[in-house]
Design a protein around this motif. Structure first.
Motif, PDB file in Angstrom:
ATOM      1  N   LYS A   1       0.856  -1.196   0.000  1.00 32.84           N
ATOM      2  CA  LYS A   1       0.000   0.000   0.000  1.00 32.84           C
ATOM      3  C   LYS A   1       0.887   1.238   0.000  1.00 32.84           C
ATOM      4  O   LYS A   1       1.700   1.428   0.907  1.00 32.84           O
ATOM      5  CB  LYS A   1      -0.924   0.020   1.230  1.00 32.84           C
ATOM      6  CG  LYS A   1      -2.054   1.044   1.103  1.00 32.84           C
ATOM      7  CD  LYS A   1      -2.913   1.139   2.351  1.00 32.84           C
ATOM      8  CE  LYS A   1      -3.985   0.094   2.426  1.00 32.84           C
ATOM      9  NZ  LYS A   1      -4.971   0.351   3.511  1.00 32.84           N
TER      10      LYS A   1
ATOM     11  N   TYR B   1     -11.327  -6.586   6.494  1.00 36.61           N
ATOM     12  CA  TYR B   1      -9.971  -6.044   6.624  1.00 36.61           C
ATOM     13  C   TYR B   1      -9.679  -5.762   8.086  1.00 36.61           C
ATOM     14  O   TYR B   1     -10.292  -4.874   8.673  1.00 36.61           O
ATOM     15  CB  TYR B   1      -9.896  -4.760   5.790  1.00 36.61           C
ATOM     16  CG  TYR B   1      -8.521  -4.148   5.544  1.00 36.61           C
ATOM     17  CD1 TYR B   1      -7.551  -4.044   6.540  1.00 36.61           C
ATOM     18  CD2 TYR B   1      -8.203  -3.631   4.289  1.00 36.61           C
ATOM     19  CE1 TYR B   1      -6.311  -3.467   6.284  1.00 36.61           C
ATOM     20  CE2 TYR B   1      -6.966  -3.045   4.025  1.00 36.61           C
ATOM     21  CZ  TYR B   1      -6.034  -2.968   5.029  1.00 36.61           C
ATOM     22  OH  TYR B   1      -4.816  -2.374   4.778  1.00 36.61           O
TER      23      TYR B   1
ATOM     24  N   GLU C   1      -7.517  -3.988  10.277  1.00 38.31           N
ATOM     25  CA  GLU C   1      -6.610  -2.861  10.048  1.00 38.31           C
ATOM     26  C   GLU C   1      -5.945  -2.428  11.350  1.00 38.31           C
ATOM     27  O   GLU C   1      -6.580  -1.821  12.212  1.00 38.31           O
ATOM     28  CB  GLU C   1      -7.408  -1.703   9.420  1.00 38.31           C
ATOM     29  CG  GLU C   1      -6.676  -0.383   9.288  1.00 38.31           C
ATOM     30  CD  GLU C   1      -5.471  -0.440   8.357  1.00 38.31           C
ATOM     31  OE1 GLU C   1      -4.464  -1.064   8.746  1.00 38.31           O
ATOM     32  OE2 GLU C   1      -5.553   0.148   7.260  1.00 38.31           O
TER      33      GLU C   1
ATOM     34  N   GLY D   1       0.045   0.756  11.390  1.00 37.39           N
ATOM     35  CA  GLY D   1       1.085   1.325  12.243  1.00 37.39           C
ATOM     36  C   GLY D   1       1.433   0.478  13.457  1.00 37.39           C
ATOM     37  O   GLY D   1       2.368   0.802  14.191  1.00 37.39           O
TER      38      GLY D   1
ATOM     39  N   GLY E   1      -3.605  -5.934   7.687  1.00 34.57           N
ATOM     40  CA  GLY E   1      -2.608  -4.881   7.469  1.00 34.57           C
ATOM     41  C   GLY E   1      -2.239  -4.244   8.788  1.00 34.57           C
ATOM     42  O   GLY E   1      -3.099  -4.021   9.651  1.00 34.57           O
TER      43      GLY E   1
ATOM     44  N   GLY F   1       1.754  -2.740  10.697  1.00 35.05           N
ATOM     45  CA  GLY F   1       2.977  -2.904  11.464  1.00 35.05           C
ATOM     46  C   GLY F   1       3.886  -4.035  11.035  1.00 35.05           C
ATOM     47  O   GLY F   1       4.757  -4.438  11.816  1.00 35.05           O
TER      48      GLY F   1
ATOM     49  N   GLY G   1       2.686  -1.585   4.296  1.00 35.54           N
ATOM     50  CA  GLY G   1       2.648  -0.150   4.001  1.00 35.54           C
ATOM     51  C   GLY G   1       3.897   0.587   4.430  1.00 35.54           C
ATOM     52  O   GLY G   1       4.909   0.617   3.715  1.00 35.54           O
ATOM     53  N   ASN G   2       3.862   1.124   5.644  1.00 33.54           N
ATOM     54  CA  ASN G   2       4.894   2.053   6.121  1.00 33.54           C
ATOM     55  C   ASN G   2       6.341   1.616   5.957  1.00 33.54           C
ATOM     56  O   ASN G   2       7.209   2.448   5.683  1.00 33.54           O
ATOM     57  CB  ASN G   2       4.659   2.324   7.623  1.00 33.54           C
ATOM     58  CG  ASN G   2       3.700   3.479   7.791  1.00 33.54           C
ATOM     59  OD1 ASN G   2       3.855   4.498   7.140  1.00 33.54           O
ATOM     60  ND2 ASN G   2       2.696   3.299   8.645  1.00 33.54           N
TER      61      ASN G   2
HETATM   62  C1  1GP Z   1      -2.342   0.505   6.301  1.00 28.28           C
HETATM   63  O1  1GP Z   1      -2.909  -1.797   6.598  1.00 28.28           O
HETATM   64  C2  1GP Z   1      -2.012  -0.922   5.984  1.00 28.28           C
HETATM   65  O2  1GP Z   1      -3.603   0.815   5.801  1.00 28.28           O
HETATM   66  C3  1GP Z   1      -0.583  -1.267   6.264  1.00 28.28           C
HETATM   67  O3  1GP Z   1      -0.195  -0.869   7.555  1.00 28.28           O
HETATM   68  O4  1GP Z   1       1.464   0.902   7.119  1.00 28.28           O
HETATM   69  O5  1GP Z   1       1.437  -0.312   9.313  1.00 28.28           O
HETATM   70  O6  1GP Z   1       2.198  -1.458   7.222  1.00 28.28           O
HETATM   71  P1  1GP Z   1       1.314  -0.408   7.826  1.00 28.28           P
END
Ligand code: 1GP
Length: 236
Positions: free
Chosen positions: A12, A158, A160, A163, A186, A188, A208-209
């Motif tokens: 993402k 999902y 969620e 972070g 999703g 962390g 993601g992050n």
């Molecule tokens: C965020 O689920 C996603 O919408 C991914 O999460 O950014 O913590 O990996 P991270």
């Protein structure tokens, strides 16, 4: 691979964050199944379409996770529409979607739309605050998952944790609950071990992050998820 049922791993990308062409190339050619463009803050038509154009140079599905009506752009392979099940207000479950359909209903190709039953489980996440969520306990999450599958018949549930790395036991319990609705996890994931651990239970893992903090680790999560799924007997 334009069918979400065949996906195991997706990245993402946040349109409000900067990524170099080199890093984007690494992400898009990593073997991941799709790129989702989505974020909570600062999502604009301009930054969404800019990233869309860059991602579409590569041969993989490009998905918009719609978070802002002003930033809906044409030309994506799929549109993910979150319904925030644990929001206190129907605004995040019905009203913003209603407004979007009222405005764009005639232009929407309904086959490209994937509705996500969103359950936000990290109280510190921006999305938790923005969509006025309450923190569900174990039984609540289970009931939301059952509602996603049996009441709303949604294609996706999902979990969620955006972070924050979630609780694998909880993901395991929800996985055993769902038969038709796909379980997306999703939040962390910052190591290949974590990606592996969650992919034992969830159908699709979202990373993601860590793309922005440690690209090398982010890229390793693809192989980690793919090898776990192979061991489990191929794509779910
Ligand atoms: C965020 O689920 C996603 O919408 C991914 O999460 O950014 O913590 O990996 P991270």
């Amino acid at each position: 691979m334009y069918n979400i049922n065949e996906w195991d791993h997706v990245f993402k990308l946040d349109p409000n964050k900067t990524i170099t062409d080199r890093d984007l190339q690494a992400v898009c050619t990593s073997g991941t199944d799709a790129i989702i463009i989505g974020g909570t803050d600062g999502v604009t038509f301009e930054n969404v379409t800019d990233l869309q154009e860059r991602v579409q140079r590569y041969d993989l599905p490009c998905v918009l996770e719609v978070s802002d009506i002003e930033a809906i752009a044409p030309g994506f392979d799929k549109y993910f529409i979150p319904l925030v099940l644990n929001s206190q207000y129907k605004r995040w479950m019905l009203d913003v979607q209603h407004q979007a359909v009222k405005e764009y209903g005639d232009l929407i190709d309904w086959d490209d739309m994937v509705t996500e039953g969103y359950c936000v489980l990290n109280p510190e996440a921006k999305v938790f605050k923005k969509t006025d969520c309450t923190l569900p306990d174990k039984q609540d999450v289970q009931a939301y998952a059952q509602m996603a599958e049996h009441v709303f018949r949604l294609p996706v549930f999902y979990m969620e944790y955006s972070g924050m790395y979630g609780d694998p036991e909880r993901v395991k319990e929800i996985a055993s609950e769902l038969k038709h609705t796909k379980l997306v996890y999703g939040g962390g994931i910052r190591s290949r071990e974590q990606a592996q651990e969650m992919s034992v239970y969830a159908d699709v893992i979202v990373v993601g992050n860590v793309i922005y903090d440690n690209l090398e680790v982010a890229l390793q999560t693809v192989e980690a998820v793919k090898s776990t799924k192979m061991k489990d007997g191929g794509p779910s």
